[in-house]
Enzyme design. Structure first.
Site, PDB file in Angstrom:
ATOM      1  N   CYS A 235      -2.012   9.659   2.631  1.00  0.00           N
ATOM      2  CA  CYS A 235      -1.898   9.084   1.315  1.00  0.00           C
ATOM      3  C   CYS A 235      -2.888   9.282   0.374  1.00  0.00           C
ATOM      4  O   CYS A 235      -2.181   9.017  -0.941  1.00  0.00           O
ATOM      5  CB  CYS A 235      -1.740   7.615   1.188  1.00  0.00           C
ATOM      6  SG  CYS A 235      -2.845   6.953   1.830  1.00  0.00           S
TER       7      CYS A 235
ATOM      8  N   GLU B 226       0.282  -0.715  -0.067  1.00  0.00           N
ATOM      9  CA  GLU B 226       0.533  -0.309   0.184  1.00  0.00           C
ATOM     10  C   GLU B 226       0.995   1.117  -0.270  1.00  0.00           C
ATOM     11  O   GLU B 226       1.601   1.575   1.385  1.00  0.00           O
ATOM     12  CB  GLU B 226      -1.032  -0.356   1.128  1.00  0.00           C
ATOM     13  CG  GLU B 226      -2.014  -1.355   1.505  1.00  0.00           C
ATOM     14  CD  GLU B 226      -2.759  -1.086   0.674  1.00  0.00           C
ATOM     15  OE1 GLU B 226      -3.010   0.189  -0.397  1.00  0.00           O
ATOM     16  OE2 GLU B 226      -3.468  -2.360   0.366  1.00  0.00           O
TER      17      GLU B 226
HETATM   18  P1  NAD Z   1       7.554   4.661   7.639  1.00  0.00           P
HETATM   19  O1  NAD Z   1       8.666   5.877   7.881  1.00  0.00           O
HETATM   20  O2  NAD Z   1       6.537   4.920   8.938  1.00  0.00           O
HETATM   21  O3  NAD Z   1       7.856   3.249   6.840  1.00  0.00           O
HETATM   22  C1  NAD Z   1       6.639   2.277   6.646  1.00  0.00           C
HETATM   23  C2  NAD Z   1       7.821   0.777   7.672  1.00  0.00           C
HETATM   24  O4  NAD Z   1       8.579   0.700   6.805  1.00  0.00           O
HETATM   25  C3  NAD Z   1       7.970   1.323   8.983  1.00  0.00           C
HETATM   26  O5  NAD Z   1       7.266   0.770   9.611  1.00  0.00           O
HETATM   27  C4  NAD Z   1       8.950   1.296   8.834  1.00  0.00           C
HETATM   28  O6  NAD Z   1       9.413   1.182  10.446  1.00  0.00           O
HETATM   29  C5  NAD Z   1       9.471   0.486   7.830  1.00  0.00           C
HETATM   30  N1  NAD Z   1      10.703   1.159   7.273  1.00  0.00           N
HETATM   31  C6  NAD Z   1      11.691   2.624   7.120  1.00  0.00           C
HETATM   32  N2  NAD Z   1      12.257   2.100   6.513  1.00  0.00           N
HETATM   33  C7  NAD Z   1      13.272   0.430   6.084  1.00  0.00           C
HETATM   34  C8  NAD Z   1      14.232  -0.106   6.008  1.00  0.00           C
HETATM   35  N3  NAD Z   1      15.049   0.629   5.112  1.00  0.00           N
HETATM   36  N4  NAD Z   1      14.636  -1.720   5.665  1.00  0.00           N
HETATM   37  C9  NAD Z   1      13.171  -1.917   6.631  1.00  0.00           C
HETATM   38  N5  NAD Z   1      11.731  -1.401   6.403  1.00  0.00           N
HETATM   39  C10 NAD Z   1      12.249  -0.045   6.557  1.00  0.00           C
HETATM   40  O7  NAD Z   1       6.492   5.880   6.228  1.00  0.00           O
HETATM   41  P2  NAD Z   1       6.748   6.537   5.473  1.00  0.00           P
HETATM   42  O8  NAD Z   1       7.069   5.695   4.147  1.00  0.00           O
HETATM   43  O9  NAD Z   1       7.130   8.056   5.689  1.00  0.00           O
HETATM   44  O10 NAD Z   1       4.877   6.676   4.595  1.00  0.00           O
HETATM   45  C11 NAD Z   1       4.651   7.086   3.943  1.00  0.00           C
HETATM   46  C12 NAD Z   1       4.241   7.096   2.121  1.00  0.00           C
HETATM   47  O11 NAD Z   1       3.016   5.776   3.109  1.00  0.00           O
HETATM   48  C13 NAD Z   1       3.831   8.276   1.564  1.00  0.00           C
HETATM   49  O12 NAD Z   1       4.378   8.077   0.208  1.00  0.00           O
HETATM   50  C14 NAD Z   1       2.320   7.220   1.809  1.00  0.00           C
HETATM   51  O13 NAD Z   1       2.130   7.796   0.563  1.00  0.00           O
HETATM   52  C15 NAD Z   1       2.753   6.400   1.463  1.00  0.00           C
HETATM   53  N6  NAD Z   1       1.088   5.709   2.738  1.00  0.00           N
HETATM   54  C16 NAD Z   1       0.090   4.487   1.687  1.00  0.00           C
HETATM   55  C17 NAD Z   1      -0.545   4.436   2.320  1.00  0.00           C
HETATM   56  C18 NAD Z   1      -2.162   3.304   1.545  1.00  0.00           C
HETATM   57  O14 NAD Z   1      -2.678   3.236   2.389  1.00  0.00           O
HETATM   58  N7  NAD Z   1      -1.324   3.385   0.143  1.00  0.00           N
HETATM   59  C19 NAD Z   1      -1.275   4.869   4.028  1.00  0.00           C
HETATM   60  C20 NAD Z   1      -0.407   5.541   4.363  1.00  0.00           C
HETATM   61  C21 NAD Z   1       0.747   5.958   3.470  1.00  0.00           C
END
Ligand code: NAD
Length: 469
Positions: A257, A223
């Site tokens: 998102c 997602e």
């Molecule tokens: P985040 O920083 O919370 O990361 C998401 C998860 O990935 C966390 O649990 C984190 O611990 C893990 N993570 C981070 N770096 C990692 C790595 N190098 N290796 C393994 N795991 C790792 O969230 P984010 O990435 O900043 O989220 C924002 C993005 O998420 C935006 O692009 C947003 O659009 C998208 N998003 C999508 C939805 C959806 O339902 N489609 C919902 C919310 C957010």
């Protein structure tokens, strides 16, 4: 033992991960999570958790993201409660064999699809809706009869901590575990064998998740996000359009998102829309959103700086105010940014809304199609033909005509991305199906063992088979 050294605690948790996952996999293998009664009990326990701990949950959301109670209720707690309610209402039906017809050549026989749980699911959540994005996939996992390991986002630290406390208090600790932490912990989790990985977050980590999953041939749901366009033509009701854009853009301070990332507007109504949006921002959040209890804050300094940098050399026509101490970032409008700027190259994921005026609304569809497939697409128009044209000539995970992300309120609609905005969908039955294996079953009888398909073959057999098949 916690030595008081945070690194020691983290190391301890990392070294526990393999055993934790193995134990949960063994519990799944014992079969009891498949029982309907167990699934219902766990879902009801989740409901109880939300009712009994709502104050703590709301406090965590306020601490992490400055979410006001109403917004937190609608988009997080209430959202999950209604997902549970819908699931409890339909679960028996979803679990039933799904009958289908059987061709003449396989008669007498019965054909159906039998949903079965996948096993142990890893759920990795993002920080922006730190409760909903872990719990809604969990509802689907439980409904489908799976066990699960949850990894809330470390960026929403209060919610992560709270979930680590509450999930074991309410749910079956043999079947569910919460692992807190950041990259190291997630990397260790990803090294384990799961039966499905359900990841919500950005594209870059999505790739990491998918390549880790490939090692075990584990299926993934991703997602993700991206830049969600919002098209406004000159037939739209501008006042209502502005209200709905402001609602969907500045909820959670734009950290959604499916928030509209940018607007494409017909130039004949651009000024009118701009003024209407400004008025609605003030109507919703007052003269200064900084003092509004209903306006959220930016999750952390890194994201704050990132958003600030997007405004460099831009034509800010409204807002732009910032307070790094409190995380306040004013609702901000940018007119006609350069398409090469970071603002238009990256997903904004914050309270800045670029407005791009088009000489003709016919330029909107090619504009969208020249970019990655978005998670959401919005079109505001009173022209049904134009709405249909947008629907049929563009691709997006989810579309809403004449509103913001209202599709989220309908559990009968699958939610998910396409292309770079993700793969796989959930909510309601689509979540149940996503975390089930839809097993094909054909039951045959020993009666009428027609020898037509058995060797030795003959011309007669072939011509008869051709007629049947
Ligand atoms: P985040 O920083 O919370 O990361 C998401 C998860 O990935 C966390 O649990 C984190 O611990 C893990 N993570 C981070 N770096 C990692 C790595 N190098 N290796 C393994 N795991 C790792 O969230 P984010 O990435 O900043 O989220 C924002 C993005 O998420 C935006 O692009 C947003 O659009 C998208 N998003 C999508 C939805 C959806 O339902 N489609 C919902 C919310 C957010």
């Amino acid at each position: 033992m916690n030595t008081g050294n945070p690194d020691a605690t983290a190391t301890e948790q990392i070294s526990d991960i393999e055993d934790k996952v193995t134990a949960i996999r063994e519990v799944f293998a014992s079969g009891y999570s498949k029982e309907y009664a167990w699934r219902v009990e766990q879902l009801k326990q989740l409901e109880l958790l939300i009712h009994e701990k709502q104050n703590l949950l709301l406090e965590a959301l306020a601490a992490d993201l400055g979410k006001c109670k109403t917004e937190a209720w609608i988009s997080e707690l209430g959202f999950v409660l209604s997902d549970i309610k819908h699931t409890l209402k339909h679960l028996k039906k979803w679990m039933k064999p799904r009958k289908t017809s059987t061709p003449v050549g396989a008669q007498p026989g019965k054909s159906y699809v039998l949903p079965e749980p996948l096993g142990t699911v890893l759920i990795i959540g993002a920080w922006n809706y730190p409760f909903q994005l872990v719990l809604a996939p969990l509802v689907a996992a439980i409904a489908a009869g799976n066990c699960a390991v949850l990894k809330p986002s470390e960026l929403a630290s209060q919610m992560s901590k709270l979930l680590a406390e509450l999930i074991p208090e309410y749910l079956d600790t043999n079947a569910f575990a919460v692992v807190e932490g950041a990259v190291d912990e997630t990397t260790e989790l990803l090294a384990q064998r799961f039966d499905h990985i359900f990841y919500t977050g950005g594209e870059a980590v999505g790739r990491i998740v998918m390549s880790a999953a490939a090692k075990h041939l584990t299926p993934v749901t991703l997602e993700l996000g991206g830049k969600s366009p919002c098209i406004v033509d000159n037939t739209a009701n501008i006042d209502v359009t502005a209200a709905r854009i402001v609602w969907s853009k500045w909820m959670n301070a734009g950290q959604t998102c499916v928030a509209p990332d940018y607007i494409l507007v017909d130039k004949s109504v651009a000024d009118q829309l701009l003024v209407a949006i400004e008025k609605k921002i003030q109507a919703f959040y007052g003269e200064s959103a900084e003092t509004s209890e209903d306006y959220g804050k930016i999750i952390n300094q890194r994201h704050f700086q990132r958003l600030g940098s997007y405004l460099e050399n831009q034509n800010v026509v409204f807002g732009g105010g910032q307070n790094v101490q409190t995380g306040y970032f004013e609702p901000t409008l940018v007119l006609n940014p350069s398409l090469d700027s970071e603002l238009m190259q990256q997903e904004i994921f914050g309270p800045i809304l670029p407005i791009i005026t088009l000489d003709s609304i016919n330029q909107a569809i090619p504009f969208v199609n020249q970019r990655s497939k978005p998670l959401a697409l919005y079109v505001y128009t009173n022209n049904d033909d134009y709405a249909q044209k947008v629907l049929h000539q563009t691709s997006a995970g989810n579309v809403c005509v004449n509103d913001g992300f209202m599709f989220m309120t309908n559990p009968n609609l699958p939610f998910g991305g396409v292309g770079n905005s993700g793969m796989g969908s959930y909510h309601g039955r689509s979540g149940f199906d996503r975390l089930s294996h839809l097993k094909t079953v054909m039951e045959r009888s020993f009666k009428f063992d027609v020898s037509l398909r058995y060797p030795p073959f003959s011309k007669l057999k072939l011509s008869m088979l051709k007629r049947i098949l």
